[in-house]
Scaffold this active site. Structure first.
Site, PDB file in Angstrom:
ATOM      1  N   LYS A 162       0.772  -1.226   0.124  1.00 54.82           N
ATOM      2  CA  LYS A 162      -0.042   0.160   0.008  1.00 54.82           C
ATOM      3  C   LYS A 162       0.922   1.382  -0.146  1.00 54.82           C
ATOM      4  CE  LYS A 162      -4.083  -1.841   0.559  1.00 54.82           C
ATOM      5  NZ  LYS A 162      -3.634  -3.488   0.325  1.00 54.82           N
TER       6      LYS A 162
HETATM    7  C1  LIG Z   1      -3.954  -4.554  -0.609  1.00 48.33           C
HETATM    8  C2  LIG Z   1      -3.284  -5.741  -0.583  1.00 48.33           C
HETATM    9  C3  LIG Z   1      -3.352  -6.546  -1.545  1.00 48.33           C
HETATM   10  C4  LIG Z   1      -4.642  -6.628  -2.622  1.00 48.33           C
HETATM   11  O1  LIG Z   1      -4.350  -5.698  -3.647  1.00 48.33           O
HETATM   12  P1  LIG Z   1      -5.412  -5.168  -4.645  1.00 48.33           P
HETATM   13  O2  LIG Z   1      -5.010  -4.100  -5.357  1.00 48.33           O
HETATM   14  O3  LIG Z   1      -6.507  -4.840  -3.672  1.00 48.33           O
HETATM   15  O4  LIG Z   1      -5.998  -6.356  -5.420  1.00 48.33           O
HETATM   16  C5  LIG Z   1      -2.450  -7.608  -1.594  1.00 48.33           C
HETATM   17  N1  LIG Z   1      -1.750  -7.987  -0.681  1.00 48.33           N
HETATM   18  C6  LIG Z   1      -1.171  -7.184   0.491  1.00 48.33           C
HETATM   19  C7  LIG Z   1      -0.388  -7.360   1.428  1.00 48.33           C
HETATM   20  C8  LIG Z   1      -2.174  -6.154   0.361  1.00 48.33           C
HETATM   21  O5  LIG Z   1      -2.219  -5.225   1.416  1.00 48.33           O
END
Ligand SMILES: *Cc1c(COP(=O)(O)O)cnc(C)c1O
Length: 494
Positions: A113
């Site tokens: 993120k």
């Molecule tokens: C948010 C997240 C995802 C999923 O990503 P999206 O863009 O929502 O598909 C996968 N792995 C981790 C560790 C995340 O924080």
């Protein structure tokens, strides 16, 4: 470049600054660019010479045309600085055979993120100026743990923005609680609530919808804004690392310019994999987009059958960021393959019946690009162990789901293209599950699991998670759900 809603046939009229400030379109749809800018092979080759911030500024400049290149370069340089991204912004690490891991977790919260949340607040701050907004934005976030911390790190000390995060007092791990309670920055606040995550989320929604609150904020020079993952300002920066990974494949001699490669993405809300699809539409030579899911395999079913059906059991897994039944960014893929009229109809059906089936031509178009695989809890633990024992690579639970999906895909097809597997979290972010998967033993608790994993694997705890227990706690407030609005007013001193 102007933007429009996925659900509207009206012409695009919104600037990038406006969509970043606004988040969601008025009709409930998501903002999409009116056209896809191109990325030529010559441009890709020239980016191979450049640093990550320059790669990012050049790609973003194609979409955010109301920002100058100098502004974007300054923001990308600050966002992806080596001080916060220790070990590089998005390094590509060889795993085995044709598998390369794209590590997206070297940022200040050790999770992917950060790739978007380190840059988006800077873009928002500029958007306020560009749209003539004179008030300060107050970002309200309800979190089950990880997003709240990444948002706090992203918005801290950003001009003209304040952030307040609510979390369920007994609904987050000890590590997550410590991470938030010790948050630094002059414009941040963190508050626990008595209740669960749904209570926190509902409470934030109530505050967002409260006209009295909006009026009071407005009178004091504030307005509410959200850090939502469907915001275009969070999506656009994710295109960059796919281009960057391809540059690194070329530099390492694993691809010649123009050669195709695959990407495999551990998917929840479909933002990350959709960014890869946009990179492909721009001209990046991606062949297959492999969508990896955990036991909540609604996307695997959708990609195989064309039916999206949320009327199913929901599982809590060890890859919690992928525990999702409504994958919001899928709407953007529907828009690009089916157009706005059908997208609006599918979204209506999803709202009223929890289910829709795309037309055969839409399914055929999606099939040209996407395949779906999933891994259950046992398989995920086995992959973590196998990847560590056989290749010496320590992967987190989400990354393991993707490694499994890539393996299944290769076993089924014999595809020998280089495959870039997104790694979305440091193994230390989910230390107790990783520790159990490779040792067969339970960690003492989620905080001690960090040291226990480090000792068992002789790897280092990444800086965002090291020494957590000895950091100064700044936020201890706990309020009842009906006291959340008062907590906001108290924080703003109004
Ligand atoms: C948010 C997240 C995802 C999923 O990503 P999206 O863009 O929502 O598909 C996968 N792995 C981790 C560790 C995340 O924080």
């Amino acid at each position: 470049m102007l933007y429009k809603s996925t659900r509207s046939q009206a012409q695009a009229v919104a600037s990038a600054a406006q969509v970043i400030k606004q988040g969601l379109a008025e009709d409930g749809g998501l903002f999409v660019p009116e056209s896809i800018p191109t990325l030529t092979q010559e441009e890709i080759v020239s980016l191979c010479q450049e640093s990550y911030p320059v790669r990012a500024a050049k790609i973003l400049a194609k979409f955010l045309t109301d920002y100058t290149y100098e502004e974007l370069l300054a923001d990308c340089t600050a966002a992806y600085h080596a001080k916060s991204f220790v070990g590089g912004a998005a390094p590509l690490v060889h795993l085995h055979n044709n598998f390369e891991v794209l590590e997206l977790w070297h940022g200040p919260t050790a999770a992917f993120k950060d790739m978007a949340l380190q840059i988006m607040p800077r873009l928002l701050s500029r958007a306020l100026v560009k749209t003539g907004e004179e008030r300060t934005a107050l970002i309200l976030v309800a979190t089950s743990g990880d997003t709240g911390k990444a948002a706090l790190e992203g918005y801290k000390d950003i001009d003209r923005v304040k952030i307040m995060v609510f979390y369920p007092v007994d609904g987050v791990s000890r590590v997550q609680k410590l991470q938030m309670a010790t948050q630094t920055g002059d414009n941040v606040n963190v508050c626990a609530i008595e209740g669960n995550f749904d209570d926190a989320q509902t409470g934030v929604k109530v505050i967002f919808g409260d006209e009295g609150m909006a009026k009071k904020l407005n009178e004091n020079g504030y307005f509410f804004s959200s850090a939502n993952s469907i915001n275009w300002g969070r999506l656009a920066p994710q295109i960059v690392y796919y281009v960057s990974a391809y540059c690194d494949l070329i530099s390492a001699g694993k691809c010649k310019p123009g050669d195709t490669f695959n990407v495999c993405v551990p998917t929840g809300n479909f933002g990350n994999i959709f960014a890869a699809y946009l990179a492909k539409l721009m001209g990046l030579p991606i062949d297959r987009l492999i969508c990896a899911s955990n036991s909540n395999n609604i996307l695997t079913d959708f990609l195989r059958t064309g039916t999206y059906d949320r009327n199913r059991d929901f599982y809590l897994t060890m890859s919690p960021s992928m525990d999702i039944l409504i994958s919001s960014n899928l709407e953007r893929l529907l828009y690009f393959t089916a157009g706005s009229e059908k997208t609006a109809a599918y979204m209506d059906a999803l709202k009223s019946n929890g289910c829709y089936t795309v037309d055969a031509d839409v399914k055929a178009e999606i099939d040209k690009n996407f395949v779906g695989y999933y891994a259950d809890e046992n398989e995920t633990a086995n992959i973590i162990n196998e990847t560590y024992q056989s290749y010496g690579y320590l992967s987190d639970t989400h990354t393991a789901v993707a490694i499994s999906a890539a393996k299944q895909y290769v076993a089924e097809t014999g595809d020998t293209h280089p495959t870039v597997i997104d790694s979305t979290a440091s193994p230390y972010k989910f230390a107790n599950n990783v520790y159990r998967s490779i040792t067969g033993k339970e960690a003492t608790n989620d905080l001690d699991a960090l040291d226990e994993l480090s000792a068992a694997t002789t790897t280092e705890i990444p800086y965002p998670l090291a020494g957590l227990a000895s950091r100064a706690v700044r936020f201890t407030e706990v309020v009842k759900r009906d006291e959340m609005a008062d907590a906001v007013l108290k924080y703003l001193n109004i």
